[in-house]
Design an enzyme around this catalytic site. Structure first.
Site, PDB file in Angstrom:
ATOM      1  N   GLU A 282       0.833  -1.202   0.000  1.00  0.00           N
ATOM      2  CA  GLU A 282       0.000   0.000   0.000  1.00  0.00           C
ATOM      3  C   GLU A 282       0.868   1.252   0.000  1.00  0.00           C
ATOM      4  O   GLU A 282       0.553   2.252  -0.655  1.00  0.00           O
ATOM      5  CB  GLU A 282      -0.929  -0.018   1.224  1.00  0.00           C
ATOM      6  CG  GLU A 282      -2.199   0.783   1.046  1.00  0.00           C
ATOM      7  CD  GLU A 282      -3.240   0.438   2.112  1.00  0.00           C
ATOM      8  OE1 GLU A 282      -4.034  -0.489   1.880  1.00  0.00           O
ATOM      9  OE2 GLU A 282      -3.258   1.076   3.177  1.00  0.00           O
ATOM     10  N   GLU A 285       2.063   1.687  -3.390  1.00  0.00           N
ATOM     11  CA  GLU A 285       0.941   2.119  -4.223  1.00  0.00           C
ATOM     12  C   GLU A 285       0.692   3.617  -4.040  1.00  0.00           C
ATOM     13  O   GLU A 285       0.480   4.358  -5.005  1.00  0.00           O
ATOM     14  CB  GLU A 285      -0.330   1.329  -3.867  1.00  0.00           C
ATOM     15  CG  GLU A 285      -1.493   1.637  -4.802  1.00  0.00           C
ATOM     16  CD  GLU A 285      -2.811   0.989  -4.366  1.00  0.00           C
ATOM     17  OE1 GLU A 285      -2.787   0.100  -3.482  1.00  0.00           O
ATOM     18  OE2 GLU A 285      -3.860   1.389  -4.919  1.00  0.00           O
ATOM     19  N   CYS A 309      -8.482  -2.060   4.107  1.00  0.00           N
ATOM     20  CA  CYS A 309      -8.368  -3.217   4.998  1.00  0.00           C
ATOM     21  C   CYS A 309      -9.691  -3.598   5.629  1.00  0.00           C
ATOM     22  O   CYS A 309      -9.883  -4.734   6.026  1.00  0.00           O
ATOM     23  CB  CYS A 309      -7.409  -2.919   6.144  1.00  0.00           C
ATOM     24  SG  CYS A 309      -5.814  -2.373   5.595  1.00  0.00           S
ATOM     25  N   SER A 329      -7.462   1.837  -2.230  1.00  0.00           N
ATOM     26  CA  SER A 329      -6.247   1.090  -2.533  1.00  0.00           C
ATOM     27  C   SER A 329      -6.645  -0.268  -3.111  1.00  0.00           C
ATOM     28  O   SER A 329      -7.608  -0.887  -2.651  1.00  0.00           O
ATOM     29  CB  SER A 329      -5.441   0.885  -1.251  1.00  0.00           C
ATOM     30  OG  SER A 329      -4.522  -0.158  -1.432  1.00  0.00           O
ATOM     31  N   LYS A 368     -15.596  -9.870   7.775  1.00  0.00           N
ATOM     32  CA  LYS A 368     -14.555 -10.725   7.198  1.00  0.00           C
ATOM     33  C   LYS A 368     -15.154 -12.006   6.631  1.00  0.00           C
ATOM     34  O   LYS A 368     -14.576 -12.635   5.752  1.00  0.00           O
ATOM     35  CB  LYS A 368     -13.502 -11.057   8.250  1.00  0.00           C
ATOM     36  CG  LYS A 368     -12.638  -9.872   8.642  1.00  0.00           C
ATOM     37  CD  LYS A 368     -11.571  -9.579   7.609  1.00  0.00           C
ATOM     38  CE  LYS A 368     -10.806  -8.310   7.938  1.00  0.00           C
ATOM     39  NZ  LYS A 368     -10.046  -7.803   6.786  1.00  0.00           N
ATOM     40  N   GLU A 371     -16.241 -11.005   3.325  1.00  0.00           N
ATOM     41  CA  GLU A 371     -15.073 -10.731   2.478  1.00  0.00           C
ATOM     42  C   GLU A 371     -14.461 -12.017   1.927  1.00  0.00           C
ATOM     43  O   GLU A 371     -14.153 -12.100   0.737  1.00  0.00           O
ATOM     44  CB  GLU A 371     -14.025  -9.958   3.292  1.00  0.00           C
ATOM     45  CG  GLU A 371     -12.844  -9.493   2.464  1.00  0.00           C
ATOM     46  CD  GLU A 371     -11.737  -8.877   3.309  1.00  0.00           C
ATOM     47  OE1 GLU A 371     -11.572  -9.266   4.470  1.00  0.00           O
ATOM     48  OE2 GLU A 371     -11.026  -7.997   2.780  1.00  0.00           O
ATOM     49  N   GLU A 376     -14.258 -12.754  -6.039  1.00  0.00           N
ATOM     50  CA  GLU A 376     -12.945 -12.403  -6.591  1.00  0.00           C
ATOM     51  C   GLU A 376     -11.788 -12.858  -5.687  1.00  0.00           C
ATOM     52  O   GLU A 376     -10.634 -12.742  -6.074  1.00  0.00           O
ATOM     53  CB  GLU A 376     -12.858 -10.889  -6.851  1.00  0.00           C
ATOM     54  CG  GLU A 376     -13.037  -9.976  -5.650  1.00  0.00           C
ATOM     55  CD  GLU A 376     -14.486  -9.546  -5.390  1.00  0.00           C
ATOM     56  OE1 GLU A 376     -15.396 -10.309  -5.774  1.00  0.00           O
ATOM     57  OE2 GLU A 376     -14.689  -8.478  -4.793  1.00  0.00           O
ATOM     58  N   CYS A 525     -10.695  -1.950  14.388  1.00  0.00           N
ATOM     59  CA  CYS A 525     -10.976  -3.394  14.459  1.00  0.00           C
ATOM     60  C   CYS A 525     -11.234  -3.861  15.895  1.00  0.00           C
ATOM     61  O   CYS A 525     -12.004  -4.790  16.119  1.00  0.00           O
ATOM     62  CB  CYS A 525      -9.806  -4.184  13.903  1.00  0.00           C
ATOM     63  SG  CYS A 525      -9.413  -3.719  12.225  1.00  0.00           S
TER      64      CYS A 525
END
Lengths: 601, 387
Positions: A282, A285, A309, A329, A368, A371, A376, A525
């Site tokens: 990141e 990036e 994230c 990102s 999560k 996710e 993908e 988190c």
């Protein structure tokens, strides 16, 4: 002083600040008033009528949570009239609540249950519900809704609409038919729900819970053909102790390692490893984006860059600001990076057939689960992460395996890719990703450590909703001369309500930043939807302290100094943002929008 | 005791407003306070006091709302006022606007009265043409406009905060008080919400004086009151009586001297049996509300009670526990009584429940819905238990 008011509570005189509620005044006076619909994170509702008290001169009882003291009052919190009202209202809620305590995920942690015990409920006063009225909504990967257990305190509504400003849940109908529905009475998987699970953390009963993965994982552990790897994130490690009698803010990482190995996981690894990797990818990036936008003048490059994230935040922006997806990102979250590497690099290195590998991720997070089920997320050729498991589910698995966490010895993570730096550790707290990124990017660009005492980038720490910081970049190394004299501007938001504020300002062009960190959950988190219940500002602060303390205790405090990560690049990935990185560690997003096509197309 | 035609009587358009604009807003409020009238919606809050609270708020933007969400079973007085006397309502609202410093008023019209919308709008327009509404009213430095807002059929939106929430674009649910609407109402600005009949009355108080209105009624319940009379009576319809009239007197006027019971104040009011027919209808004994429902000698009171409770189960907003779940339990109990399945012991539980609902519900709906249960069970205990 004029802003103080004299009150008498249960016969004792007190002076309290004008405007505080009766409930707050009683707390100061050391008198406990029971509550149910009240929650420290939420707007006052005053609807369960459990906290009612007698106020001299008033015709009816008053809800202590909602009544502000603005004039001298004589308050009685424990009279037969008060107890009778509380008991009857409790009995009424029990009469609309369906379900036996011993078959409920919240058994022992249910506020309705503990109030019933407190008020000596020994029978149903009114006819109880014999048959469930609602089908349980299993549509979501993350959240299960069982309205039969709902007592209509509307904490979930206030969480979703006010605290998170997602508005996936709403109140429908009136009177006895009142229901909490996902918008337009759709299954929850089909609405704008971002799976943050904050509603679960604030539900007093078992009406909301995460979709449990425990039994599937047990089956895989017991299957000799499977190789079950677990990665653990920092936030569960700073909170799971609460489920075993430790005070909030106790980190139990090493004991947890021992427990997980005894439970039969083949390898126990640290998600901080890929948190460090995220920072490398990141960070590069960000620098690449800035170079393309500033030096090359490429108008298609989107700045500021947003972190990616938090899967709750990712789905939020997919729903509410799809036009900003180019700012996210492209880095996967640490959980997903880890999964993709485990089934490729790690499998290769360890000589394990990736098809037989099961990757479990211990996370503080209900989103999560969604996710890891995104279509993908299969870049390894397999489902990169098989199960997202929350802190609460893991606590149950540990308990059912008969392990006493407190009796466990301290054990380390397994190798060869399972270690992380202190920078990876602080991902768990709001501002952590930003701090970790600043530590690395600054050093990359200037060749020097960040100019903060003990590497602690304090301006991005703390529980303020939106934090801003700027950092002047001077004396750059050769490759980054183009950044000489630039002031790096960053912002951090936690909770999607704060993210919304930030996004609206960005939309109006009022703000200029280079990099923005957003975490969907209040506190980051550590306040995730899979964390131990209850959650309060104090508990979240204690968890944050634990996380920062663990960072301070780590030898390596910056991601780029993690030797295992360096080894990974040398052996496998070659370079940041390289071909393999792009294939395994980066992803793309799906514009979803706020509305849905009606059933009758 | 005679039928008094005050609110329903003749009124020279603008006479109240003209007089109000000649004195200061403060004097208008004093006059209203001096008249001692209480709100005609049912709760009976002193009107002058409410206006004074709103007037005292430092916030410059204030609103007037006319509560025309007439939903109490058995009432139709506001409908008739809005049909036959809309200019009295509008003029009263303008006086209130002048008194508290509001430039904008709203009529929150019951969803079922949609057909009246154009009719009222025509009157607003015509009053504007005549200079009684709009900018520079009667040439004075006072502007006041009225808009109509439609309700959507929820009874609870007659509760002032639920009404305001509905106008704010949210689910119509009552708030915690304080803050009161006079502090934070529509758009969180100071707002007074008064009943249609209250605004009508204001004209007469200002044009004829507080002292004049105090000649009617009792010490604590001044003036006259409109009653929508229905049920087992020879002459149902709208009546205006002095407050303090006894139930007996009222029944004689409307032709129902053989009544078995009278529901005073609609479903949320109190059931009165023959033994109490000498009681007066006033804020100090039997709160008037707007509706008088008369039950003839052959009526089944349990059936009547069931009808009322059905209504409350349907119309509770479902927000607070005692009202949402309590009304349902009372209705369930009534059904048990019908089938002869309700023990005396359980009936006692339901009476306790009713008391707790009155004591701990969040708004007036849940605080008053058990009234019919308590009073009918008390008045007709034998009829209900030994059926």
């Amino acid at each position: 002083m004029t802003d103080m008011v004299k009150v008498t509570i249960d016969g004792k005189p007190f002076e309290v600040k004008k405007g505080i509620t009766i409930l707050e005044a009683a707390k100061i006076a050391g008198i406990r008033i029971p509550t149910l619909c009240h929650h420290p994170d939420l707007d006052v509702a005053g609807i369960c009528r459990i906290c009612v008290v007698e106020v001299e001169g008033m015709r009816t009882l008053q809800a202590a949570c909602a009544y502000p003291i603005t004039f001298p009052m004589d308050i009685k919190t424990n009279t037969s009239r008060v107890r009778k009202a509380r008991r009857v209202n409790l009995d009424l809620m029990l009469a609309e609540h369906y379900g036996d305590c011993y078959t409920c995920v919240r058994n022992g942690k249910c506020e309705l249950q503990s109030l019933s015990s407190e008020y000596g409920v020994d029978r149903y006063r009114y006819p109880s519900v014999i048959k469930p009225k609602y089908a349980i909504d299993y549509s979501s990967f993350s959240i299960v809704r069982d309205q039969n257990k709902c007592i209509h305190c509307k904490r979930c509504i206030r969480t979703c609409i006010d605290l998170q400003q997602v508005s996936a849940l709403e109140t429908a109908n009136k009177g006895h038919d009142v229901e909490i529905q996902a918008a337009l009475n759709k299954p929850i998987a089909e609405v704008v729900c971002i799976n943050c699970g904050q509603c679960i953390n604030r539900c007093p009963t078992g009406a909301l819970r995460v979709k449990d993965a425990g039994d599937f994982i047990w089956d895989d552990i017991e299957n000799p053909d499977k190789y079950v790897v677990i990665q653990t994130a920092p936030s569960p490690r700073a909170a799971i102790g609460e489920e075993f009698g430790y005070p909030a803010g106790t980190t139990v990482t090493k004991k947890l390692n021992a427990a997980l190995k005894r439970m039969g996981f083949n390898a126990v690894l640290d998600t901080n490893f890929t948190a460090d990797l995220t920072i490398i990818e990141e960070g590069h990036e960000l620098l690449e984006r800035l170079h393309k936008a500033v030096v090359e003048g490429d108008k298609s490059i989107k700045v500021p860059m947003f972190t990616s994230c938090s899967p709750g935040w990712v789905k939020y922006i997919e729903h509410y600001y799809p036009e900003y997806l180019g700012h996210l990102s492209s880095c996967k979250s640490p959980q997903q990076m880890f999964g993709a590497l485990l089934k490729t690099y790690y499998a290769q290195k360890m000589g394990i057939d990736p098809e037989k590998m099961v990757v479990v991720a211990l996370m503080p997070c209900s989103a999560k689960k969604f996710e890891c089920n995104r279509p993908e997320m299969t870049d390894s050729g397999f489902k990169d992460v098989d199960y997202g498991l929350t802190t609460r589910e893991m606590a149950v698995m540990i308990k059912e395996s008969g392990i006493h966490l407190k009796d466990m010895p301290d054990e380390d993570f397994d190798s060869p890719i399972g270690h992380g730096s202190g920078a990876g550790m602080i991902f768990g707290a709001t501002g952590g990703v930003m701090e970790a990124a600043i530590r690395t990017v600054y050093e990359l660009v200037t060749g020097r450590k960040v100019p903060f005492d003990g590497l602690n980038v304090t301006p991005v720490r703390g529980m303020e909703g939106i934090k801003e910081a700027s950092l002047l970049i001077e004396n750059t190394v050769e490759a980054f001369r183009w950044l000489e004299g630039v002031t790096l501007k960053v912002a951090v938001a936690h909770g999607t309500a704060n993210a919304k504020k930030l996004m609206e300002k960005l939309k109006k062009g009022e703000l200029e930043y280079h990099f923005i960190e957003v975490m969907a959950c209040p506190g980051g988190c550590l306040g995730g939807g899979g964390q131990p219940i209850p959650t309060t500002p104090e508990i979240r602060e204690a968890r944050a302290r634990a996380i920062y303390a663990e960072d301070m205790g780590t030898e390596i405090r910056t991601s780029h100094e993690n030797e295992l990560v360096a080894q990974l690049y040398k052996d496998f990935l070659i370079k940041p943002l390289g071909h393999k990185s792009h294939k395994l560690l980066h992803t793309h997003y799906t514009p979803r929008g706020k509305y849905f096509i009606p059933d009758d197309k | 005791m005679k039928v008094k035609e005050i609110v329903l009587g003749p009124h020279v358009l603008g006479s109240g407003l003209e007089k109000a604009l000649e004195i200061t807003p403060y004097e208008v409020i004093l006059e209203i306070k001096d008249s001692k009238i209480k709100g005609r919606g049912g709760a009976g809050f002193p009107t002058g006091l409410k206006w004074q609270f709103a007037a005292n708020e430092p916030e410059p933007t204030k609103f007037i709302i006319c509560n025309a969400d007439e939903g109490e079973p058995g009432t139709f007085k506001d409908r008739i006022l809005l049909t036959d006397h809309p200019y009295k309502v509008l003029e009263g609202m303008a006086i209130a606007g002048y008194a508290i410093g509001a430039k904008q008023g709203f009529i929150y019209l019951r969803g079922e009265y949609n057909y009246l919308r154009q009719h009222i709008q025509n009157h607003i327009d015509s009053m504007k043409e005549k200079g009684f509404l709009g900018k520079k009213i009667l040439g004075k430095d006072f502007s006041f406009d009225v808009e109509i807002r439609m309700g959507a059929g929820a009874y609870v939106c007659g509760e002032e905060f639920a009404l305001i929430e509905s106008m704010n674009g949210y689910r119509g649910e009552p708030h915690n008080k304080p803050p009161f609407p006079t502090q934070q109402g529509y758009l969180r600005k100071p707002t007074i919400v008064n009943n249609v009949e209250t605004f009508c009355k204001v004209n007469f108080i200002i044009s004829k004086g507080a002292e004049w209105i105090r000649e009617y009624g009792t010490e604590l319940s001044t003036g006259t009151k409109l009653f929508s009379v229905s049920g087992d009576v020879k002459h149902p319809g709208l009546y205006e009586f002095e407050l303090g009239i006894t139930v007996n007197q009222l029944l004689k006027e409307v032709g129902a001297e053989d009544a078995k019971a009278v529901q005073v104040g609609g479903a949320s009011g109190i059931n009165v049996a023959r033994k109490d027919f000498n009681k007066t209808i006033s804020y100090e004994t039997l709160p008037p509300g707007g509706s008088i429902i008369v039950f003839g000698p052959n009526r089944d009171m349990l059936h009547a009670l069931k009808n009322f409770m059905d209504f409350f189960v349907e119309e509770s907003c479902g927000q607070c526990t005692p009202c949402r779940e309590g009304n349902y339990r009372l209705l369930e109990g009534i059904e048990m009584l019908e089938k002869g399945e309700c023990s005396v012991r359980y009936l006692k539980e339901l009476i306790t429940l009713s008391e707790v609902m009155k004591d701990s519900s969040k708004c007036g709906l849940g605080q008053s819905s058990p009234n019919c249960f308590l009073s009918i069970i008390e008045n007709f205990r034998d009829e209900i238990l030994y059926r």
